[in-house]
Design a protein around this motif. Structure first.
Motif, PDB file in Angstrom:
ATOM      1  N   ALA A 131       0.798  -1.215   0.000  1.00 58.31           N
ATOM      2  CA  ALA A 131       0.000   0.000   0.000  1.00 58.31           C
ATOM      3  C   ALA A 131       0.836   1.273   0.000  1.00 58.31           C
ATOM      4  O   ALA A 131       0.380   2.300  -0.466  1.00 58.31           O
ATOM      5  N   ALA A 132       2.032   1.202   0.519  1.00 59.97           N
ATOM      6  CA  ALA A 132       2.894   2.381   0.624  1.00 59.97           C
ATOM      7  C   ALA A 132       2.137   3.508   1.325  1.00 59.97           C
ATOM      8  O   ALA A 132       1.779   3.371   2.477  1.00 59.97           O
ATOM      9  N   GLU A 133       1.844   4.564   0.603  1.00 54.38           N
ATOM     10  CA  GLU A 133       1.147   5.693   1.207  1.00 54.38           C
ATOM     11  C   GLU A 133      -0.009   6.103   0.320  1.00 54.38           C
ATOM     12  O   GLU A 133      -0.105   5.689  -0.822  1.00 54.38           O
ATOM     13  N   GLY A 134      -0.872   6.916   0.852  1.00 54.10           N
ATOM     14  CA  GLY A 134      -2.017   7.392   0.092  1.00 54.10           C
ATOM     15  C   GLY A 134      -3.206   6.472   0.240  1.00 54.10           C
ATOM     16  O   GLY A 134      -3.160   5.461   0.942  1.00 54.10           O
ATOM     17  N   PRO A 135      -4.301   6.823  -0.437  1.00 56.43           N
ATOM     18  CA  PRO A 135      -5.529   6.032  -0.309  1.00 56.43           C
ATOM     19  C   PRO A 135      -5.364   4.623  -0.873  1.00 56.43           C
ATOM     20  O   PRO A 135      -4.629   4.409  -1.824  1.00 56.43           O
ATOM     21  N   LEU A 136      -6.058   3.704  -0.253  1.00 57.31           N
ATOM     22  CA  LEU A 136      -5.981   2.286  -0.594  1.00 57.31           C
ATOM     23  C   LEU A 136      -7.385   1.752  -0.843  1.00 57.31           C
ATOM     24  O   LEU A 136      -8.310   2.047  -0.079  1.00 57.31           O
ATOM     25  N   VAL A 137      -7.548   0.978  -1.894  1.00 61.68           N
ATOM     26  CA  VAL A 137      -8.796   0.290  -2.183  1.00 61.68           C
ATOM     27  C   VAL A 137      -8.484  -1.197  -2.260  1.00 61.68           C
ATOM     28  O   VAL A 137      -7.556  -1.601  -2.949  1.00 61.68           O
ATOM     29  N   LEU A 138      -9.255  -2.016  -1.535  1.00 59.99           N
ATOM     30  CA  LEU A 138      -9.097  -3.470  -1.600  1.00 59.99           C
ATOM     31  C   LEU A 138     -10.153  -4.024  -2.540  1.00 59.99           C
ATOM     32  O   LEU A 138     -11.313  -3.609  -2.502  1.00 59.99           O
ATOM     33  N   LEU A 139      -9.748  -4.975  -3.377  1.00 52.76           N
ATOM     34  CA  LEU A 139     -10.669  -5.632  -4.298  1.00 52.76           C
ATOM     35  C   LEU A 139     -10.493  -7.134  -4.125  1.00 52.76           C
ATOM     36  O   LEU A 139      -9.366  -7.630  -4.112  1.00 52.76           O
ATOM     37  N   VAL A 147     -11.678 -12.582   2.042  1.00 56.49           N
ATOM     38  CA  VAL A 147     -10.355 -12.237   2.570  1.00 56.49           C
ATOM     39  C   VAL A 147     -10.175 -10.725   2.548  1.00 56.49           C
ATOM     40  O   VAL A 147      -9.739 -10.122   3.533  1.00 56.49           O
ATOM     41  N   ALA A 148     -10.514 -10.072   1.431  1.00 56.95           N
ATOM     42  CA  ALA A 148     -10.376  -8.618   1.326  1.00 56.95           C
ATOM     43  C   ALA A 148     -11.197  -7.922   2.402  1.00 56.95           C
ATOM     44  O   ALA A 148     -10.734  -6.961   3.034  1.00 56.95           O
ATOM     45  N   HIS A 149     -12.399  -8.402   2.629  1.00 53.30           N
ATOM     46  CA  HIS A 149     -13.264  -7.807   3.650  1.00 53.30           C
ATOM     47  C   HIS A 149     -12.674  -7.990   5.045  1.00 53.30           C
ATOM     48  O   HIS A 149     -12.647  -7.053   5.859  1.00 53.30           O
ATOM     49  N   ALA A 150     -12.182  -9.183   5.349  1.00 60.01           N
ATOM     50  CA  ALA A 150     -11.580  -9.447   6.661  1.00 60.01           C
ATOM     51  C   ALA A 150     -10.325  -8.607   6.859  1.00 60.01           C
ATOM     52  O   ALA A 150     -10.085  -8.084   7.961  1.00 60.01           O
ATOM     53  N   VAL A 151      -9.530  -8.441   5.811  1.00 62.23           N
ATOM     54  CA  VAL A 151      -8.323  -7.607   5.903  1.00 62.23           C
ATOM     55  C   VAL A 151      -8.725  -6.152   6.123  1.00 62.23           C
ATOM     56  O   VAL A 151      -8.102  -5.446   6.925  1.00 62.23           O
ATOM     57  N   ALA A 152      -9.772  -5.701   5.436  1.00 57.27           N
ATOM     58  CA  ALA A 152     -10.240  -4.320   5.631  1.00 57.27           C
ATOM     59  C   ALA A 152     -10.665  -4.098   7.088  1.00 57.27           C
ATOM     60  O   ALA A 152     -10.344  -3.058   7.677  1.00 57.27           O
ATOM     61  N   PRO A 162      -9.081   1.064   4.664  1.00 56.53           N
ATOM     62  CA  PRO A 162      -9.003   1.408   3.239  1.00 56.53           C
ATOM     63  C   PRO A 162     -10.116   2.392   2.879  1.00 56.53           C
ATOM     64  O   PRO A 162     -11.126   2.494   3.589  1.00 56.53           O
ATOM     65  N   ALA A 163      -9.934   3.101   1.770  1.00 51.88           N
ATOM     66  CA  ALA A 163     -10.948   4.038   1.301  1.00 51.88           C
ATOM     67  C   ALA A 163     -12.193   3.291   0.830  1.00 51.88           C
ATOM     68  O   ALA A 163     -13.307   3.805   0.934  1.00 51.88           O
ATOM     69  N   ALA A 164     -12.016   2.074   0.336  1.00 54.24           N
ATOM     70  CA  ALA A 164     -13.142   1.277  -0.158  1.00 54.24           C
ATOM     71  C   ALA A 164     -12.747  -0.184  -0.215  1.00 54.24           C
ATOM     72  O   ALA A 164     -11.564  -0.529  -0.247  1.00 54.24           O
ATOM     73  N   VAL A 165     -13.777  -1.033  -0.234  1.00 50.89           N
ATOM     74  CA  VAL A 165     -13.612  -2.466  -0.460  1.00 50.89           C
ATOM     75  C   VAL A 165     -14.571  -2.838  -1.581  1.00 50.89           C
ATOM     76  O   VAL A 165     -15.765  -2.556  -1.492  1.00 50.89           O
ATOM     77  N   VAL A 166     -14.048  -3.439  -2.631  1.00 54.84           N
ATOM     78  CA  VAL A 166     -14.847  -3.840  -3.784  1.00 54.84           C
ATOM     79  C   VAL A 166     -14.891  -5.359  -3.814  1.00 54.84           C
ATOM     80  O   VAL A 166     -13.850  -6.019  -3.830  1.00 54.84           O
ATOM     81  N   LEU A 167     -16.108  -5.916  -3.831  1.00 52.35           N
ATOM     82  CA  LEU A 167     -16.287  -7.366  -3.857  1.00 52.35           C
ATOM     83  C   LEU A 167     -16.881  -7.755  -5.207  1.00 52.35           C
ATOM     84  O   LEU A 167     -17.938  -7.261  -5.583  1.00 52.35           O
ATOM     85  N   VAL A 168     -16.194  -8.636  -5.917  1.00 55.92           N
ATOM     86  CA  VAL A 168     -16.625  -9.063  -7.240  1.00 55.92           C
ATOM     87  C   VAL A 168     -16.990 -10.539  -7.175  1.00 55.92           C
ATOM     88  O   VAL A 168     -16.159 -11.368  -6.814  1.00 55.92           O
ATOM     89  N   ASP A 169     -18.243 -10.856  -7.510  1.00 52.32           N
ATOM     90  CA  ASP A 169     -18.699 -12.247  -7.540  1.00 52.32           C
ATOM     91  C   ASP A 169     -18.448 -12.952  -6.203  1.00 52.32           C
ATOM     92  O   ASP A 169     -17.990 -14.085  -6.165  1.00 52.32           O
TER      93      ASP A 169
END
Length: 186
Positions: A131-139, A147-152, A162-169
């Motif tokens: 992620a380094a720096e700045g806004p982060l979006v998990l997908l 996993v992305a949701h649990a990490v968020a 994170p700024a957002a979490v995007v869940l696909v399927d």
């Protein structure tokens, strides 16, 4: 971060991976999953304290741009991985950085997470590294969305949401397998 690897060799025709792919090609994916589940019980595992050593460096798919950094989580299967996001990364090149965290335990000699907490710890470490720096979006795609949701949730509890979490399927938790896990006819 490392560049996208070239696909590695499939292995001998009687390897676990080859047997799993054969089961799937014969329409016996449930049997293939049962084979992998039993084999996983015999693999070495790591717990939350061992997660730092089990963490993979994120695979960088796209660099540059001013958009929020996108960190992707692939599905949780033996044939999943960073390649799931190659086209997305190519399409976002120059617009935003895109990387993928690989799940531990799929490469030869790698330990599996002993618990969900161990997996989330390892993946949160990898996401922070990517992620380094700045806004982060998990997908996350498919079960990778879980996993992305649990990490968020973990990152949020640590003050780095994170700024957002995007869940696909991704099936919502509690909805089982969406009717997919039916026993294959013999």
């Amino acid at each position: 971060m490392r560049a996208v690897d070239t696909p590695h060799a499939v292995g001998p025709p009687d390897s676990l991976g080859a047997l799993f792919r054969t089961a799937c090609s014969r329409g016996q994916s449930w049997d293939g999953m049962a084979l992998l589940t039993v084999a996983a019980r015999l693999r070495p595992v790591f717990d939350r304290t061992g997660a730092p050593g089990a963490t993979h460096e994120p695979v960088m798919l796209a660099v540059g741009g001013t958009g929020a950094r996108l960190v992707c989580s692939p599905a949780l299967s033996a044939v999943s991985g960073p390649q799931e996001y190659a086209r997305l990364g190519a399409g976002l090149r120059g617009l935003r950085p895109v990387s993928v965290v690989r799940h531990p335990g799929f490469e030869p000699g790698e330990a599996l997470p002993a618990t969900l907490d161990a997996l989330v710890t390892a993946q949160a470490i990898a996401v922070r590294a990517g992620a380094a720096e700045g806004p982060l979006v998990l997908l996350g795609r498919s079960a990778g969305g879980w996993v992305a949701h649990a990490v968020a949730e973990r990152l949020e509890s640590e003050g780095a949401a994170p700024a957002a979490v995007v869940l696909v399927d991704t099936y919502p938790p509690g909805h089982g397998d969406g009717g997919q896990a039916r026993r294959s006819p013999r």
